[in-house]
Design a protein around this motif. Structure first.
Motif, PDB file in Angstrom:
ATOM      1  N   VAL B  36      -1.282  63.263   7.141  1.00  0.00           N
ATOM      2  CA  VAL B  36      -0.451  62.176   6.515  1.00  0.00           C
ATOM      3  C   VAL B  36      -1.398  61.529   5.582  1.00  0.00           C
ATOM      4  O   VAL B  36      -2.539  61.156   5.739  1.00  0.00           O
ATOM      5  CB  VAL B  36      -0.558  61.360   7.765  1.00  0.00           C
ATOM      6  CG1 VAL B  36       0.252  59.670   7.359  1.00  0.00           C
ATOM      7  CG2 VAL B  36       0.460  61.897   8.959  1.00  0.00           C
ATOM      8  N   TYR B  37      -0.880  61.169   4.364  1.00  0.00           N
ATOM      9  CA  TYR B  37      -1.566  60.708   3.193  1.00  0.00           C
ATOM     10  C   TYR B  37      -1.593  59.144   3.478  1.00  0.00           C
ATOM     11  O   TYR B  37      -2.654  58.389   2.953  1.00  0.00           O
ATOM     12  CB  TYR B  37      -0.739  61.199   1.927  1.00  0.00           C
ATOM     13  CG  TYR B  37      -1.512  60.606   0.475  1.00  0.00           C
ATOM     14  CD1 TYR B  37      -2.560  61.152   0.311  1.00  0.00           C
ATOM     15  CD2 TYR B  37      -0.836  59.526  -0.053  1.00  0.00           C
ATOM     16  CE1 TYR B  37      -3.198  60.714  -0.868  1.00  0.00           C
ATOM     17  CE2 TYR B  37      -1.422  59.116  -1.030  1.00  0.00           C
ATOM     18  CZ  TYR B  37      -2.564  59.742  -1.601  1.00  0.00           C
ATOM     19  OH  TYR B  37      -3.500  59.260  -2.774  1.00  0.00           O
ATOM     20  N   GLN B  38      -0.581  58.707   3.751  1.00  0.00           N
ATOM     21  CA  GLN B  38      -0.320  57.212   3.757  1.00  0.00           C
ATOM     22  C   GLN B  38       0.480  56.698   4.989  1.00  0.00           C
ATOM     23  O   GLN B  38       1.598  57.226   5.268  1.00  0.00           O
ATOM     24  CB  GLN B  38      -0.071  56.413   2.534  1.00  0.00           C
ATOM     25  CG  GLN B  38       0.360  54.904   2.718  1.00  0.00           C
ATOM     26  CD  GLN B  38       0.098  54.386   1.065  1.00  0.00           C
ATOM     27  OE1 GLN B  38      -0.428  55.023   0.013  1.00  0.00           O
ATOM     28  NE2 GLN B  38       0.927  53.413   0.789  1.00  0.00           N
ATOM     29  N   ILE B  39       0.260  55.446   5.529  1.00  0.00           N
ATOM     30  CA  ILE B  39       1.286  54.861   6.416  1.00  0.00           C
ATOM     31  C   ILE B  39       1.623  53.393   5.794  1.00  0.00           C
ATOM     32  O   ILE B  39       0.828  52.769   5.544  1.00  0.00           O
ATOM     33  CB  ILE B  39       0.637  54.572   7.835  1.00  0.00           C
ATOM     34  CG1 ILE B  39       0.315  55.890   8.335  1.00  0.00           C
ATOM     35  CG2 ILE B  39       1.573  53.801   8.647  1.00  0.00           C
ATOM     36  CD1 ILE B  39      -0.588  55.536   9.841  1.00  0.00           C
ATOM     37  N   THR B  40       2.825  53.199   5.628  1.00  0.00           N
ATOM     38  CA  THR B  40       3.304  52.041   5.112  1.00  0.00           C
ATOM     39  C   THR B  40       4.377  51.245   5.960  1.00  0.00           C
ATOM     40  O   THR B  40       5.378  51.870   6.463  1.00  0.00           O
ATOM     41  CB  THR B  40       4.145  52.468   3.640  1.00  0.00           C
ATOM     42  OG1 THR B  40       3.373  53.116   3.084  1.00  0.00           O
ATOM     43  CG2 THR B  40       4.322  51.023   2.850  1.00  0.00           C
TER      44      THR B  40
END
Lengths: 416, 416
Positions: B36-40
């Motif tokens: 997972v690269y990012q959580i937005t």
């Protein structure tokens, strides 16, 4: 006035740690009229952090960053902030003194250079003193945009938000007044409620936003509005609430003040009327007691609990009759009611809650279907119980069971 | 193979709800080799959602979206996805049937048009059947990028991730093997540990990442690596662990399997050796019992608890002597040890934990300083206790107290 929260740490992205910091920061910013536009969680990676800073700066006025300020090598936030601001790190004497003081007071281990190096801060930063830990907060400004970097440890972050960040944000920006009113509603599903209040909802003025917040067995409805004229915001929302309540008269329980939990509402009510409660918990395993006692002041109304997980403890400690268990099964209305009556006497309280059921995943000392829960409420004058089918997911059964128990108790208290 | 998680809902940004979904999804994706690269997290706002989709599509291969799929007007995710894909909504018969089936089985209220409209899905979507709720999951592809939209209700989302999403992601992409090994370490602070293993850490090969994960009273150290050659990944990490363990011989407790909690590790060990435990909790208020019973299979080793919150219940139910309370104070080593011994007998167990202390914010039935906690461990052959000063924040005292109690019990079990 918009804000973005950036939480930094690989542990968030691989799901090892749940990000509770963002919710706290969002709630506190909201109270002073700052809307959180986005929450972004990213890895401990310099390039990615720099990109996230740039993106956030293009979207919002205030950027709150948590995490990556520890003494170890995997924490790179501070260096990255300095680079983003073309700045260098310098030693801050007051921070170094704070580190030494904390160390001598609480820590038995040797103070190391890596700990002292937490006193290094960007030269352009205003230091936000962290009295609960060794990593300082940092406040930096550029082109009227604010970057705030805070440690990721929740208690340290919370202290800094309350004492240092909120007052400064309020001073710097002209913030509108934000109002949320949340109504607690029992016994209506989301869609049934929506159908019931459809005409009212369609007639809401555009500045008032409505949200449905269903959670295990409870339903909350939130009205939100904001503006610079505080009394107008309050009266407009009140006007809508006054027309809403008659539509949900039977099911409306009360307002959640400051997002209080149902157990906090119960606690407040019990304190007010000077009454007490105890619990006898089987399938909920102490969850109800734990939720009561998480609230400060619980000792005024919560006397205690018997977590009678093993069947024999229902007999030996609570005094449930072995016969009732043998004839009706350990998961039954009779046993739940007996548990509630006995624990009421044992702790000499005005109310008692009892739970017995099977949270799964396999059948226990009873043949009932997984998810079957009996909840009983006892008072000085009587006892009654309800049966629930709460599905086959263990934590869902436990949490929903606790919610249902609180709901039954709250109704009972309001009856009196 | 990179993923981004987008969680949608105003309640996340104002802090009314903590985003636990992202952690679950992150953990599950990680297991199949997807980083997972990012959580937005963003608001229920069409323009913002469209922008977040576009940004995510430029960064990653798989975008997992949760939230905003309910039957009410504030849920706009589905319409926005259709717009993003230039698509229209059509009625899916199998989803409609699922809604009707669920309704007849579980819901007492009338089935409304808004509920049936949850069967509307984008025409290009592959439906992911949600057997636990009425909102279906949706899988859409474009230019080799995948968008997956899931309901925000945790149990429904989890079921869909496990049964529908993970197998499809694995089929579509060639995923590397990801390995995390987490070591549980007691009695060393973050910086002391870092200093102790500095040379080892500096010599780590670049593909192995290290993270320090301190949490209230416990310390975890995580090694992570990934690659397409699974056995090589495993052996490289094992080699590093073999050189690490001698450096932390005294403090190393064990591995966390699949991020198991300390209470789950205790439960597994107790089950293995066929021993049982009970608790007598004052200041922790049922937290220890609740954490034991959150684990399935707890009935094999956890017999129950007396939450003796009120002082008189320590005397009446547990049988602590009134004299001990009067002379030593209710928050004392003597009372903690007596509670542990009594509850061991009451539930007839092999081990018992007892806690007594003051979680604050004000002083209770004792004059001791807020944050003082005594924890006792009793066995068939003896009892001992330790005193802790856990600060002046209520929830911190409760949680840290529970962690310390589990730590003491685990050490005791390993001694035997």
């Amino acid at each position: 006035m918009l804000a973005e929260i950036i939480t930094i740490g690989d542990e968030l992205l691989i799901g090892q740690v749940i990000d509770t910091n963002s919710a706290y920061i969002g709630k506190q910013l909201n109270k002073i009229g700052v809307s959180v536009y986005q929450i972004t969680s990213i890895q401990d990676d310099k390039t990615h952090i720099l990109q996230a800073f740039k993106d956030a700066e293009s979207r919002v006025d205030v950027i709150i960053i948590t995490g990556g300020l520890g003494p170890t090598k995997d924490d790179i936030t501070k260096k990255t902030i300095a680079e983003y601001f073309n700045d260098t790190l310098i030693r801050d004497d007051s921070v170094e003194k704070n580190i030494q003081d904390l160390w001598h007071k609480y820590v038995r281990q040797t103070l190391l250079q890596v700990n002292l190096d937490q006193a290094l801060v960007p030269s352009k930063a205003t230091v936000l003193m962290n009295t609960l830990g060794t990593a300082p907060g940092m406040w930096m400004e550029r082109n009227n945009k604010v970057f705030v970097s805070l440690p990721g440890v929740p208690f340290e972050m919370e202290g800094l938000i309350d004492r240092e960040v909120l007052p400064r944000v309020r001073d710097k920006f002209d913030c509108p007044y934000i109002l949320h009113r949340t109504l607690l509603i029992f016994g209506l599903g989301e869609s049934t409620l929506a159908a019931r209040i459809e005409d009212w909802e369609d007639a809401l003025p555009p500045e008032i936003k409505l949200a449905y917040l269903p959670s295990l067995g409870n339903m909350r409805l939130r009205l939100s509005s904001k503006g610079f004229d505080k009394s107008k915001v309050i009266s407009e929302v009140q006007k809508q609430i006054d027309t809403l309540i008659p539509l949900i008269k039977e099911e409306f329980v009360g307002f959640e003040e400051d997002d209080a939990s149902i157990e906090a509402i119960i606690g407040k009510q019990l304190t007010k009327i000077g009454k007490t409660v105890a619990t006898a918990e089987s399938c909920t395993g102490g969850k109800i007691a734990e939720r009561f006692t998480a609230n400060s002041g619980a000792s005024a109304y919560f006397k205690g609990s018997v977590v009678s997980y093993a069947t024999e403890s229902k007999i030996n400690i609570l005094g449930v009759s072995k016969e009732a268990i043998d004839t009706d099964s350990v998961v039954s209305a009779k046993v739940a009611e007996s548990m509630a009556k006995q624990v009421l006497e044992l702790f000499d309280t005005d109310f008692a809650i009892a739970t017995t059921g099977n949270a799964g995943p396999t059948k226990g000392d009873s043949d009932v279907e997984v998810g079957t829960v009996f909840i009983a409420i006892a008072t000085k004058t009587g006892v009654y119980s309800e049966k629930f089918m709460l599905g086959d997911l263990r934590l869902k059964v436990i949490n929903k069971g606790a919610n249902k128990a609180f709901e039954m108790l709250l109704k009972e208290i309001f009856k009196n």
